[in-house]
Write a protein that holds these residues in place. Structure first.
Motif, PDB file in Angstrom:
ATOM      1  N   SER A 108       0.859  -1.192   0.000  1.00 15.94           N
ATOM      2  CA  SER A 108       0.000   0.000   0.000  1.00 15.94           C
ATOM      3  C   SER A 108       0.887   1.230   0.000  1.00 15.94           C
ATOM      4  N   LYS A 157       0.488   5.630   0.152  1.00 16.44           N
ATOM      5  CA  LYS A 157      -0.370   6.805   0.293  1.00 16.44           C
ATOM      6  C   LYS A 157       0.518   8.043   0.361  1.00 16.44           C
ATOM      7  N   GLY A 185       2.988   3.827   4.017  1.00 16.67           N
ATOM      8  CA  GLY A 185       2.418   2.608   3.454  1.00 16.67           C
ATOM      9  C   GLY A 185       3.001   1.385   4.130  1.00 16.67           C
ATOM     10  N   GLU A 188       3.720  -7.425   8.421  1.00 18.86           N
ATOM     11  CA  GLU A 188       3.439  -6.238   7.618  1.00 18.86           C
ATOM     12  C   GLU A 188       4.323  -5.098   8.131  1.00 18.86           C
ATOM     13  N   GLY A 235       2.325   1.280  -5.419  1.00  9.79           N
ATOM     14  CA  GLY A 235       1.589   0.472  -4.457  1.00  9.79           C
ATOM     15  C   GLY A 235       0.616  -0.492  -5.120  1.00  9.79           C
ATOM     16  N   LYS A 236       0.403  -1.631  -4.456  1.00  8.94           N
ATOM     17  CA  LYS A 236      -0.667  -2.511  -4.921  1.00  8.94           C
ATOM     18  C   LYS A 236      -1.976  -1.744  -4.879  1.00  8.94           C
ATOM     19  N   GLU A 237      -2.057  -0.846  -3.904  1.00 14.30           N
ATOM     20  CA  GLU A 237      -3.119   0.158  -3.858  1.00 14.30           C
ATOM     21  C   GLU A 237      -2.425   1.506  -3.609  1.00 14.30           C
ATOM     22  N   THR A 238      -2.524   2.390  -4.577  1.00 17.35           N
ATOM     23  CA  THR A 238      -1.868   3.701  -4.495  1.00 17.35           C
ATOM     24  C   THR A 238      -2.916   4.783  -4.326  1.00 17.35           C
ATOM     25  N   LYS A 239      -2.750   5.589  -3.284  1.00 21.17           N
ATOM     26  CA  LYS A 239      -3.643   6.718  -3.050  1.00 21.17           C
ATOM     27  C   LYS A 239      -2.812   7.996  -2.947  1.00 21.17           C
ATOM     28  N   LYS A 276      -6.800   7.197  -6.919  1.00 25.72           N
ATOM     29  CA  LYS A 276      -6.709   5.845  -6.383  1.00 25.72           C
ATOM     30  C   LYS A 276      -6.394   4.914  -7.549  1.00 25.72           C
ATOM     31  N   LEU A 329      -5.117   0.958  -8.529  1.00 29.02           N
ATOM     32  CA  LEU A 329      -4.930  -0.419  -8.077  1.00 29.02           C
ATOM     33  C   LEU A 329      -3.945  -1.147  -8.984  1.00 29.02           C
ATOM     34  N   GLN A 382       4.155  -6.291  -8.830  1.00 30.71           N
ATOM     35  CA  GLN A 382       4.688  -5.716  -7.602  1.00 30.71           C
ATOM     36  C   GLN A 382       6.141  -6.064  -7.345  1.00 30.71           C
TER      37      GLN A 382
END
Length: 455
Positions: free
Chosen positions: A108, A110, A138, A214, A235-239, A274, A276, A284
């Motif tokens: 993740s 951010k 993250g 983690e 990120g696997k999830e980028t915000k 956002k 993904l 990744q």
């Protein structure tokens, strides 16, 4: 006999509509020469402005592209070598270690960005630069070496490090300290002549003991830049969120901000992204080589709205139309009213119209475009109106010329201000002008029969 021919030719040139139109057409072609010089001057001054802005931006800090943080973990593989032994008459096998590197992106990511813009001036030129405070955080997890079949014993956890890439080392204002778990590591630049410069930490001492959990990271960055601020979605999830006092953002890259949260006003803008893993074309983790992913960067371009040089250049593109229509108005008045206008007077009127653009260019370098257009337009319209008063000998025609030129310059100004509807409004305006010319030309005795009967 020769004198009579000359008198006939002179009389034809003064009375023939065709001759007058040819003369005015020739003058219009001649006026294209000074008009082209003016256009070249506008381009030259505009190029000088861009050159000065680039110099200002280079000293302050160019565009900022951020790539990372990324965990770099070395590992070993073995290469078999066979050598022939003369004594035993057999081949001996030996194994050499080959060092490789694995790169792992955050699970993740951010980033929260606060962008404060600032105008910088050099002489008559101005650029907009910014200072940005960026808080990144993250997690890292799941360091999977299975796709390369690397056993645990060959992973060099004790030599792992964190790397970070950016396009603008010059703009970084504070020492970069990344926190991974409870370790604090300073990122230092390494020689790299690529577009994105590399910063790397020292070896991570505690990574092996926490690798199965983690792992949280934090990184704060204060950077000066200009034009753009962009992120590569690692990120696997980028915000990413941005807030700024700049009123004219242009959102660039492969990913656009969420329309529901995007806000743009005269006081600034706010935007949230956002992204993904499924939205990208890469995974990744990478082995041996970290690819250049700048093509996937997204962010904001802090554009400067159409500057005065661009507006002046756009205005000059209508120069031929303004000169042609103005000379045509004088030609129609000459034909309809039988007032004699010398070609030299047409030339003077055309040169006054060309002077409008040099006035507009020079004044706009010291005032805004509206003031410059108003001063240049009023000056040229009044000059031609007063000059036409001495030519046309009455008040009716100069007033008509004043009204038509005012309407024409006002129409051009409206087109320049429009963006989305400029072509539509311009097309409708030209259609109306053409219609007026068509119906006005009905009053002209093209055959010259009325003049002959009058004689």
């Amino acid at each position: 006999m020769e004198i009579i021919r000359k008198q006939r030719f002179g009389n034809w040139f003064r009375t023939s509509i065709t001759a007058r139109m040819l003369a005015v057409g020739f003058i219009l072609i001649v006026l294209l020469i000074p008009l082209s010089f003016v256009k070249g001057l506008i381009r030259e001054r505009g190029a000088r402005q861009h050159e000065v802005i680039r110099e200002i931006n280079q000293k302050w800090g160019n565009e900022v592209v951020l790539y990372g943080p990324i965990l770099r973990i070395p590992y070993k593989t073995y290469t078999e070598k066979r050598t022939y032994d003369e004594k035993s008459k057999t081949y001996l096998k030996t194994y050499e270690d080959v060092l490789h590197t694995a790169y792992f992106f955050p699970a993740s990511f951010k980033a929260e960005c606060k962008i404060d813009t600032e105008p910088l001036e050099r002489g008559i030129y101005e650029s907009v630069v910014y200072s940005s405070d960026i808080a990144m955080n993250g997690t890292f997890t799941n360091f999977d070496f299975s796709q390369e079949d690397i056993p645990e014993k060959d992973i060099l956890w004790e030599k792992a490090s964190i790397i970070f890439k950016t396009s603008n080392l010059k703009g970084i204002q504070d020492e970069l300290v990344v926190t991974l778990g409870d370790e604090h590591m300073v990122l230092k630049p390494k020689f790299d002549d690529n577009y994105l410069s590399l910063l790397s930490s020292g070896y991570l001492k505690k990574l092996k003991s926490i690798k199965d959990a983690e792992i949280e990271f934090r990184l704060n960055l204060k950077v000066n830049g200009s034009e753009q601020l962009k992120f590569i979605p690692v990120g696997k999830e980028t915000k990413v969120s941005m807030i700024s006092d700049w009123h004219s953002p242009s959102f660039t890259g492969n990913f656009l901000p969420d329309d529901k949260t995007k806000k743009i006003s005269e006081n600034g803008f706010q935007a949230n992204w956002k992204v993904l893993e499924t939205n990208r074309q890469f995974g990744q983790q990478f082995f041996d080589q970290l690819p250049d992913l700048t093509a996937f960067a997204f962010g904001t371009n802090l554009i400067i709205p159409i500057d005065d040089y661009q507006k002046t250049e756009r205005t000059s593109k209508y120069g031929l139309m303004i000169i042609g229509l103005t000379l045509f108005v004088f030609l129609m008045i000459q034909i309809i009213s039988k007032i004699d206008i010398h070609p030299f007077q047409y030339l003077m009127i055309g040169l006054a119209l060309v002077m409008f653009y040099t006035l507009l260019l020079s004044i706009s370098e010291h005032q805004n475009y509206l003031v410059a257009y108003l001063i240049a337009g009023v000056s040229v319209v009044m000059l031609i109106t007063l000059y036409s008063r001495t030519i046309l000998k009455n008040k009716k025609f100069p007033l008509f010329i004043f009204g038509s030129m005012t309407a024409l310059y006002g129409f051009i100004f409206v087109i320049i201000q429009l963006e989305n509807y400029a072509l539509l409004v311009g097309s409708i305006g030209l259609f109306v002008i053409l219609a007026i010319i068509m119906f006005t030309s009905k009053r002209i005795d093209w055959s010259g029969q009325q003049a002959s009967l009058a004689q």
